[in-house]
Structures are given as structure tokens and as C-alpha cells.
Write a protein that holds these residues in place. Structure first.
Motif, short mmCIF file in Angstrom:
data_model
loop_
_atom_site.label_atom_id
_atom_site.label_comp_id
_atom_site.label_asym_id
_atom_site.label_seq_id
_atom_site.Cartn_x
_atom_site.Cartn_y
_atom_site.Cartn_z
N LYS A 234 0.83 -1.20 0.00
CA LYS A 234 0.00 0.00 0.00
C LYS A 234 0.87 1.25 0.00
N LYS A 235 1.91 1.23 0.81
CA LYS A 235 2.81 2.38 0.87
C LYS A 235 3.50 2.58 -0.46
N ARG A 236 3.91 1.48 -1.09
CA ARG A 236 4.59 1.59 -2.36
C ARG A 236 3.65 2.13 -3.44
N ILE A 237 2.40 1.61 -3.45
CA ILE A 237 1.43 2.11 -4.44
C ILE A 237 1.13 3.58 -4.21
N GLU A 238 0.97 3.97 -2.93
CA GLU A 238 0.73 5.39 -2.64
C GLU A 238 1.89 6.25 -3.10
N THR A 239 3.11 5.76 -2.89
CA THR A 239 4.28 6.51 -3.33
C THR A 239 4.30 6.65 -4.84
N ILE A 240 3.97 5.54 -5.54
CA ILE A 240 3.94 5.60 -7.00
C ILE A 240 2.86 6.57 -7.49
N ILE A 241 1.67 6.47 -6.86
CA ILE A 241 0.57 7.35 -7.28
C ILE A 241 0.91 8.81 -7.03
N ASN A 242 1.50 9.09 -5.85
CA ASN A 242 1.84 10.48 -5.52
C ASN A 242 2.98 11.01 -6.37
N SER A 243 3.83 10.12 -6.87
CA SER A 243 4.95 10.57 -7.68
C SER A 243 4.56 10.80 -9.14
N MET A 244 3.35 10.35 -9.51
CA MET A 244 2.92 10.52 -10.90
C MET A 244 2.53 11.98 -11.15
N GLY A 250 -9.41 7.82 -6.88
CA GLY A 250 -9.99 6.49 -6.81
C GLY A 250 -11.32 6.50 -6.08
N LEU A 251 -12.32 5.86 -6.67
CA LEU A 251 -13.66 5.79 -6.09
C LEU A 251 -14.06 4.33 -5.90
N ASP A 252 -14.84 4.06 -4.83
CA ASP A 252 -15.36 2.72 -4.66
C ASP A 252 -16.68 2.59 -5.42
N GLU A 253 -17.35 1.43 -5.27
CA GLU A 253 -18.57 1.20 -6.04
C GLU A 253 -19.71 2.12 -5.63
N LYS A 254 -19.61 2.76 -4.46
CA LYS A 254 -20.65 3.68 -4.00
C LYS A 254 -20.27 5.14 -4.19
N SER A 255 -19.19 5.39 -4.95
CA SER A 255 -18.70 6.73 -5.29
C SER A 255 -18.11 7.45 -4.09
N PHE A 256 -17.60 6.71 -3.11
CA PHE A 256 -16.83 7.31 -2.04
C PHE A 256 -15.36 7.34 -2.45
N ILE A 257 -14.69 8.46 -2.17
CA ILE A 257 -13.28 8.61 -2.55
C ILE A 257 -12.42 7.77 -1.60
N ILE A 258 -11.63 6.86 -2.18
CA ILE A 258 -10.78 5.99 -1.34
C ILE A 258 -9.31 6.39 -1.41
N PHE A 259 -8.91 7.07 -2.46
CA PHE A 259 -7.55 7.61 -2.50
C PHE A 259 -7.48 8.73 -3.52
N VAL A 260 -6.54 9.61 -3.34
CA VAL A 260 -6.33 10.75 -4.23
C VAL A 260 -4.88 11.20 -4.08
N ASN A 261 -4.21 11.51 -5.18
CA ASN A 261 -2.81 11.92 -5.07
C ASN A 261 -2.70 13.44 -4.96
N GLN A 262 -1.47 13.91 -4.77
CA GLN A 262 -1.26 15.32 -4.48
C GLN A 262 -1.62 16.20 -5.67
N VAL A 263 -1.36 15.70 -6.89
CA VAL A 263 -1.67 16.49 -8.08
C VAL A 263 -3.18 16.74 -8.16
N ALA A 264 -3.97 15.69 -7.89
CA ALA A 264 -5.42 15.85 -7.90
C ALA A 264 -5.88 16.81 -6.82
N CYS A 265 -5.26 16.73 -5.63
CA CYS A 265 -5.63 17.65 -4.54
C CYS A 265 -5.38 19.09 -4.96
N THR A 266 -4.25 19.32 -5.64
CA THR A 266 -3.92 20.68 -6.09
C THR A 266 -4.94 21.18 -7.11
N LEU A 267 -5.32 20.32 -8.05
CA LEU A 267 -6.29 20.73 -9.07
C LEU A 267 -7.67 20.96 -8.46
#
Length: 573
Positions: A234-244, A250-267
Motif C-alpha cells: 500500500k505504501k509503495r502504491i501510494e508513493t507511485i501514485i503520488n509521484s505521478m 480512486g472511487l469505490d462502487e458507492k462513489s466514495f473517494i478511497i484515494f487521491v494523489n497530491q496532483v489531484a488535490c492541487t487541481l
């Protein structure tokens, strides 16, 4: 000891206690019965015997009658056989001796009276002795009864306390371990595997506790080992996602946000803490970008971020598990650099195309002058060269025109001059423009256009250009001496359809979806007039800009049918 044996031992103990209580009760009841029996059997009979003898003595103050003598004899014999108390035998012997003397005395009243008195005294002594024994035995029976009552009460109380303790404690012995086990199982179901049962007994509960403790230890070890691996991944995936450099949500089947990287937060303009775990449509109510991400289906978006406008392409990836959608990932790829390069390319093409049109037109004008005999005569070879130059200049002019049209479309500077015209006008102009080209290949153009068709609302020049392009391609890819069908008909209540059908080689199905892409040319196509691959793309833009539709139908060996629609007057959208 097993629980089954403990239950057997417990109930057997209660059974033994019940038997003991019943045995004691029976014992004391028998004692009381024996004491009462002794009183009735021994002492009471002796009293009765002496009473009967006393009555017989008192009935005859003188000589005893035979009847009285018989009564005394019978009762005296019975008394002699019923000696039960100490001293009673001596008194009975004395009574026998006095009675025998009484029987010997005949006519001596003084002796008879004296013997009567002695006999009564002895009878009274025997009666008194038995009466005292009755009183004594009654006292003993009462004492026995009291002892029995006390002892039975004590034993009963003891048995009651033991039974009460058994009733109170024994169910707890069964229920408490089960309750504790249930609570531990609930904790385990919550993934709290560090649970232990403290049953120290050697029965089934102890064995169950040891098995449960072993299970939780193994589960905890497995959880910790997997958890460490999962956390690492999980840490490695988060690092990869944040470095992109791309924005990822990322949304689950009920449209709840489960993850978001820093670029998306900025936008989006919100922190990760304020986004993660929230319902995305709720955020969309107050955030325009999130609303566009969820609602807008356009693949390209212009976003103002970091004090500048940037272009992003949006892609939505569905996450499947056994063909069931369990979530989605929205990816915003920054294409600003490519957009700028595309705009620069478009501007460059537009500029070059515009600049080339003037010298090419000048070349064509010069060719016209050279063909004029007043300038001078040219020989056959020179005339052939002039015709070649004219064809090349015409081709260059067509290419620059197409590039200029494409540049106008890409920059959004396409100007449409709408007007009302009959479909026949578009057809006639097209056929006239390509009549010579068709005749060169001996191709017949079969026109079917009803004069009663309503007028269309369209840009006459752009629509004619599209039809010319379609008919030109049909001529280009048709065999010599073939027929091309140009048909105009009413397709729907608000549309007129123009179609061009050839009977050439046809187009492979795998290329139909790309036929209107820019710069696309069907692989393996051989022609003496290769195009730029822009004609159909420009035609698509021209028709769609007029709220029309364009398409193609084709099969290998059956030819192709290209068609487009234009709106009828008064029904345009």
C-alpha cells in the motif's frame, strides 16, 4: 475429568444426598415405630394382664371361683411370658407364690384376706413398674423423635445448601466459559486476533481453550505477516501514485473517494484529508472540477491551476472483480505541452498553407499565359511539361486548401454561411465539377434526386465541398466503365440524406471505425492520386458543424456507400 463425567458425578452426588436424607428419615421413623411397638407390645400388655387379675381378685373377697381362678391363671401365665422390665420377674415370681398359697387356703378368711392384700400389692407393683416403663419409653420416644427432627432438619438443610450451591454454581460452570468464548469469537470477527481463553481445567473446555488460543495465535501471526506485506505494498502504491504527474482519484462502487494523489488535490483545491472517505457527489455540489469529473464526458478539459490554464485529458478506468464493478479510477493527464505543440502545428500549417496559396495561384496564372499563343508557340514536349506542371500545381493547391480548412477547424475559426438551398443545386454543382474526371475513366454517375424534396438549411460551399470529396473518392477507387450511384432522399422528418455508392473493392471492416480520422489512409491502397488523408476528416467536421451526420457502409468486394445528412428548413437544431 470430562464434562460428561462431571455432570454424572454432580447428579450422582445429588442422588446420594437424596438417598441419605430418605434413609435417615426411614431409620428414625422405624426407631419411633419400634419404640411405640415396644410400649404397646410389652408394657401395655403387662398392665392389661395385671388389671384383669386385679379385677378377678376384687370380684371374690373370699374363696376364688373356678372362673376367677381361670382368669387369674391365664393372665398370670401371660405375664410370666411377658417379662420386659428389671424387677418385673421377681414380682411375678412372688405373685405366683402368693397365688399358689391362695389356692391352698380353704376356710381361713384371715389368711385369704392377707393373701388378697399381698396379691393386690404385687399386682400394683407390676402395674406401677410397667406404667413407669411406659412413661420412660414415651420420654425416650419423644427424645428420639426430637433427635430425628433435629438430625433430619440438619441433614435436609445441608442437602438444601449443597443442592442450592450446585444449582447456582454448576450452570455457571457451563455458561461462563461459553459466554467468554462467544465474546472472544466476536472480537476475533472484528479482526482482533490477540484473544486468549484462560480455562485451566482438563476437561473439554480446557481442550477448547487450548485449540482457540492456538487458532488466534496463528491468525495473529498470519495477520501480522500479511498486514506487513499489505502495508508495504500500500505504501509503495501510494508513493507511485503520488509521484505521478497525472491527477488520480480512486472511487469505490458507492462513489466514495478511497484515494487521491497530491496532483489531484492541487487541481481540486482541497486537501487529501478533506477528500478521502467523502462521498464524491457531495463534494461535486461545491466543487466545479469534481462535478465535471463525475458528470462531464468530454475527453479533454481546460483547468485553471497554478495561476495558468492547463489542458488535461480525462480517462475513467473501471475496476472489476469477477465481472462486477467494485470501483473506478479517474485519471487526468496533463496534455498542456501537447496542446501547445498541436496549436503551434496548426498555426504553422495554417500560415504555410495561406502563404503557399499565393505563389501556387501565381504559377497557375503563369501557366495560363504560357498556353496563350500570343505569348508564343510551344512544341509538343513543352506542352506536355506545361500540363504536368499544371496538374502538380492543382494538386498542391488542393492540398494547401485542405490543410487550411483543417487548421480552421482545429483552431475553432471555422466560419459557416448558412442559407437555404434545394439539394439539387448541391448535386448539380458536384456532378458538373467532376464530370470530366468521371468521363476520363468512363464512369457513369447515376443521379437520383427528387425535385419535390424540401430545401435544406446549410452552408452551400462547405456541403458541396463534402459531396465533391465523397464523389471524387468514389471515382478514384472505382473500376473503369463502372457506375456510381448518387442518391438524395428524405431520411427522417427533419433530414435529407446525400449518399454516394461505388462498386469498387470496398473497405475492410477493421478500418471503418478509423476512416474519418485525420491523416488516416487505408493500408495497401494503390492509386495514381494519393491524398493527404484529411479529406474525410474535414468532411466530418463540416457536416457535424451543421448539425448533420456522416457515415460509411462497406464490404469487401461489394463497394462502399458514404452518406451525410443535412437539416431541412425550419427543423434545424
Amino acid at each position: 475429568m470430562t464434562i460428561k463425567n462431571k455432570l454424572r458425578a454432580g447428579f450422582s452426588f445429588l442422588f446420594v444426598l437424596a438417598l441419605l436424607c430418605c434413609g435417615l428419615s426411614i431409620y428414625f421413623l422405624n426407631r419411633l415405630s419400634a419404640d411405640a411397638k415396644d410400649i404397646l407390645k410389652d408394657n401395655y400388655k403387662s398392665v392389661q394382664f395385671t388389671k384383669d387379675m386385679g379385677v378377678a381378685i376384687d370380684a371374690s373377697p373370699g374363696i376364688l371361683t373356678p372362673q376367677q381362678a381361670k382368669i387369674i391363671e391365664e393372665n398370670l401365665v401371660k405375664e410370666e411370658h411377658n417379662i420386659t422390665e428389671p424387677g418385673e420377674g421377681r414380682l411375678t415370681d412372688s405373685l405366683r407364690a402368693e397365688y399358689e398359697r391362695l389356692k391352698q387356703v380353704q376356710n381361713d378368711p384371715a389368711k385369704i384376706t392377707l393373701l388378697h392384700s399381698d396379691i393386690k400389692r404385687l399386682l400394683y407393683g407390676i402395674m406401677q413398674l410397667n406404667m413407669n416403663a411406659i412413661i420412660h419409653k414415651d420420654t425416650m420416644a419423644k427424645a428420639t423423635a426430637n433427635r430425628a427432627i433435629l438430625l433430619v432438619a440438619f441433614v435436609a438443610t445441608f442437602l438444601f445448601l449443597v443442592a442450592f450451591s450446585f444449582v447456582v454454581n454448576f450452570p455457571s460452570y457451563i455458561a461462563n466459559p461459553l459466554k467468554e468464548l462467544t465474546e472472544k469469537i466476536k472480537e476475533v470477527s472484528k479482526r482482533n486476533y490477540r484473544q486468549q481463553l484462560d480455562f485451566t481445567s482438563n476437561d473439554e473446555f480446557g481442550e477448547l481453550a487450548r485449540a482457540f488460543n492456538t487458532m488466534t495465535i496463528k491468525l495473529d501471526e498470519y495477520e501480522n505477516s500479511n498486514l506487513a506485506s499489505i502495508l508495504f505494498e500500500k505504501k509503495r502504491i501510494e508513493t507511485i501514485i503520488n509521484s505521478m504527474q497525472d491527477a488520480i482519484v480512486g472511487l469505490d462502487e458507492k462513489s466514495f473517494i478511497i484515494f487521491v494523489n497530491q496532483v489531484a488535490c492541487t487541481l481540486i483545491g482541497m486537501s487529501e484529508q478533506n477528500l478521502t472517505g467523502r462521498y464524491a457527489p457531495d463534494i461535486a455540489l461545491e466543487n466545479d472540477l469534481m462535478r465535471n469529473l463525475l458528470v462531464n464526458d468530454q475527453p479533454k478539459m481546460k483547468i485553471y491551476a497554478d495561476n495558468r490554464e492547463s489542458y488535461y485529458s480525462k480517462a475513467v478506468l473501471s475496476i472489476l472483480s469477477k465481472d462486477i464493478v467494485i470501483g473506478s479510477v479517474i485519471i487526468l493527464k496533463n496534455i498542456t505541452e501537447f496542446q501547445q505543440m498541436d496549436e503551434a502545428k496548426t498555426n504553422f500549417i495554417a500560415t504555410i498553407s495561406h502563404e503557399l496559396k499565393t505563389p501556387i495561384s501565381s504559377i497557375k496564372m503563369s501557366l495560363k499565359l504560357l498556353e496563350d499563343s500570343r505569348i508564343g508557340e510551344v512544341n509538343t514536349e513543352q506542352r506536355q511539361l506545361l500540363e504536368n506542371i499544371d496538374e502538380d500545381a492543382h494538386r498542391l493547391l488542393q492540398i494547401t486548401t485542405e490543410l487550411l480548412d483543417m487548421a480552421q477547424v482545429e483552431t475553432g475559426k471555422l466560419h459557416l454561411n448558412f442559407g437555404n438551398t434545394h439539394p439539387r443545386n448541391i448535386v448539380d454543382y458536384t456532378v458538373k465539377a467532376l464530370k470530366t474526371t468521371a468521363e476520363q475513366k468512363q464512369i457513369e454517375i447515376n443521379v437520383q434526386c427528387d425535385e419535390n424534396l424540401p430545401d435544406v438549411h446549410a452552408d452551400l460551399d462547405k456541403s458541396t465541398w463534402v459531396l465533391i470529396n465523397l464523389l471524387s473518392n468514389a471515382i478514384k477507387y472505382s473500376h473503369e466503365k463502372s457506375v456510381i450511384d448518387l442518391t438524395v432522399k428524405k431520411r427522417q422528418a427533419d433530414e435529407i440524406e446525400f449518399s454516394v455508392r461505388d462498386h469498387g473493392r470496398g473497405i475492410d471492416q477493421q478500418y471503418l471505425s478509423r476512416i474519418f480520422d485525420r491523416y488516416f489512409k487505408i493500408p495497401g491502397t494503390n492509386t495514381d492520386q494519393p491524398g493527404t488523408g484529411l479529406g474525410l476528416a474535414i468532411a466530418k467536421d463540416f457536416i457535424e458543424a451543421q448539425a448533420g451526420k456522416i457515415g460509411v457502409e462497406s464490404e469487401i468486394g461489394e463497394g462502399s456507400r458514404f452518406y451525410f445528412t443535412l437539416k431541412i428548413i425550419g427543423r434545424q437544431s
